[in-house]
Design an enzyme around this catalytic site. Structure first.
Site, PDB file in Angstrom:
ATOM      1  CB  SER A   1      65.469  -9.337 -33.148  1.00 24.31           C
ATOM      2  OG  SER A   1      65.995  -8.741 -34.302  1.00 24.31           O
TER       3      SER A   1
ATOM      4  CE  LYS B   1      65.398  -4.965 -33.418  1.00 30.27           C
ATOM      5  NZ  LYS B   1      64.940  -5.970 -32.528  1.00 30.27           N
TER       6      LYS B   1
END
Lengths: 425, 142
Positions: B61, B97
């Site tokens: 991600s 993230k």
């Protein structure tokens, strides 16, 4: 009064160490089992709420936990030791004269001259540990160590948790009195189970009645320990803080074996491994020991089994810190303790009578070679530091280690082994 | 024979000692005064050891910034701000993230990989979303 004592301790330490790396269990009933995975040795609040007690056997607890979405971890003392070290290191930046009292407790001092608002400062300590390590701690502050310990107990009591949120500061006599009036004597530091029972028979039920009892009479009846406790409750310091840099006065390494063992050679392996650990600790604190105690025992919970518990101490001819020398003597002692036919569950070693330097006395009867093993021991320690504990060991520790606790439930060494790190997506 | 034996022992036990002795007779080493410790990656990457943790990345991600398989260095003592790369707990799992805190907009966890959608940190969300720690660097071994 310028100085106050503080006692900080990690809530359900072993469980919290596991939960930090396992967010899926954060709000679930969690427990940690003993090293042989037989019994519960640490519990979080959720598991306590299910009525599970300290020492409850794993096979009874397991189905209850699983039904409630919780989990039971095994023990990983490498992980626990590292997290404990981080906890103490963090605290040492926050308190004066810190003392590593146990794996999850530290005493220290707070100075009202530079920490004017003790309550705010205690909350700051709690907040810092929560932020930097993700651990919930309880903080108790009082005029003496015994009062700080009591404040800590109060801060964690479930019925007052809504008010304390894990922080309690006895900065006025009124607060001391309020808690002392509600604290059963068994919760006072220094009052063991036996003394507490006697005190209750004498109608001394709470901390306050103990504090206000007749000092001379109590001393005559129960000895100096209780006198010191009473004085501490009155605000007079009787227990001196040890500096955490002081080397420990004895080192004990012992563990339950995963399975009952009858064979001497298997016990040799187990004991050798403990001696290796103990002598590593000895070298780390730069001590040489003069006395060694070896002990063995069967499973005392198995009432049907024949029991044998025995220990034997020997004075070493010369103080040493060498794994090889200590192992030689330990195995010699074990052979004398061991009796055939018993189901042994435990071996252990205690090193004591430490010197800061090696004695250099040469007596004419000492036919032994001088201790030339420091190089070997240093190499051993360095290799094991680099490649993980037990990478290199004496042959007497064995290769199969059938006695080792089954460690399938143990959490990984998240913080000390690069192959066992936590993962993120 | 015995001499030979002790020579072997000496070399096996203490190679460092051996070298030191042979140097003593030579010309003084002009660099000696300038000797310092070798470069340490630990000092570069770890500012606060007690609150620093290593975490292995097992997802894509944050690619191309942080590749899968990398090690991230996480310091829990640092406060996450807009633009911090963080390890967060979402749905009881660790995820990597970028934290985006903008005025008049919801705070989100943003992926550098455009295949992943932003995760909105919503207080009313049933599952708790927390920042676990702030990433200070990553290590990729080839």
């Amino acid at each position: 009064m310028a100085y106050y004592y503080v006692l900080a301790d990690v809530n359900a330490a072993y469980v919290s160490f596991c939960a930090l790396f396992n967010p899926q269990f954060r709000d679930k009933p969690l427990g940690v089992l003993s090293s042989n995975q037989g019994n519960v040795i640490a519990r979080n609040q959720k598991i306590k709420d299910l009525g599970i007690k300290m020492g409850d056997p794993a096979y009874i607890v397991k189905p209850i936990i699983e039904k409630n979405g919780g989990h039971l971890f095994g023990s990983n003392f490498t992980l626990f030791g590292d997290m404990s070290d981080r906890f103490h290191t963090e605290l040492e930046e926050l308190i004066i004269l810190p003392e590593r009292y146990s794996v999850d407790e530290a005493f220290g001092l707070l100075d009202t001259n530079c920490m004017a608002d003790l309550n705010a400062y205690a909350k700051h300590i709690q907040g810092t540990i929560k932020k930097n390590l993700g651990l919930e701690i309880g903080v108790g502050v009082g005029r003496t160590k015994t009062l700080a310990k009591l404040a800590n107990w109060f801060s964690k009591e479930q019925r007052w948790k809504e008010v304390t949120h894990g922080v309690a500061v006895f900065d006025t006599i009124e607060k001391e009195n309020w808690v002392l009036a509600r604290a059963p004597v068994i919760e006072i530091w220094g009052c063991g189970k036996k003394i507490s029972e006697k005190l209750i028979k004498q109608e001394i039920n709470t901390g306050i009645s103990l504090r206000d009892s007749d000092l001379k009479q109590m001393r005559r009846r129960y000895g100096v320990t209780i006198e010191r406790t009473i004085l501490e409750l009155r605000g007079i310091n009787g227990i001196v803080l040890k500096s955490s840099t002081d080397a420990r006065a004895q080192i004990c390494v012992s563990k339950s074996m995963g399975i009952p063992v009858t064979d001497l050679s298997v016990m040799n392996e187990s004991l050798s491994s403990h001696v290796q650990n103990a002598s590593f600790k000895l070298r780390r604190q730069n001590s040489w020991c003069k006395k060694m105690t070896v002990f063995i025992g069967t499973n005392s919970f198995k009432k049907d089994d024949a029991q044998h518990h025995q220990s034997l101490s020997i004075e070493l001819p010369r103080s040493t810190q060498s794994t090889t020398v200590l192992t030689k003597y330990a195995l010699f002692v074990l052979e004398r303790l061991y009796r055939k036919g018993f189901n042994y569950r435990k071996t252990g070693v205690i090193l004591s009578e430490f010197n800061a330097v090696q004695e250099m006395q040469h007596d004419m009867f000492n036919i032994e070679e001088p201790d030339k093993s420091p190089l070997v021991d240093n190499a051993l320690d360095q290799i094991n530091a680099k490649f993980g504990k037990g990478a290199v060991r004496l042959a007497s520790e064995g290769f199969t280690r059938s006695w080792k606790p089954k460690d399938n439930l143990a959490p990984p060494s998240y913080t000390t082994n690069i192959m066992e790190l936590p993962t993120t997506k | 024979m015995q001499l030979y034996q002790s020579f072997i022992e000496a070399t096996n036990d203490a190679p460092l000692l051996f070298i030191e002795q042979s140097v003593a007779a030579g010309f003084p080493n002009p660099c000696e005064e300038f000797l310092t410790k070798p470069i340490s990656l630990d000092t570069l990457l770890i500012k606060r050891a007690s609150s620093t943790f290593l975490v292995r990345v097992t997802g894509t991600s944050m690619e191309p910034t942080i590749p899968s398989g990398a090690l991230v260095v996480v310091d829990k003592s640092i406060d996450a701000i807009n633009g911090s790369i963080v390890v967060a707990v979402v749905d009881n799992e660790f995820i990597l993230k970028e934290l985006r805190v903008v005025k008049n907009a919801p705070t989100v966890l943003h992926s550098h990989n455009s295949f992943y959608e932003d995760i909105i940190i919503d207080e009313s969300n049933e599952e708790r979303t927390d920042v676990w720690g702030v990433v200070t660097s990553f290590i990729k071994q080839f």
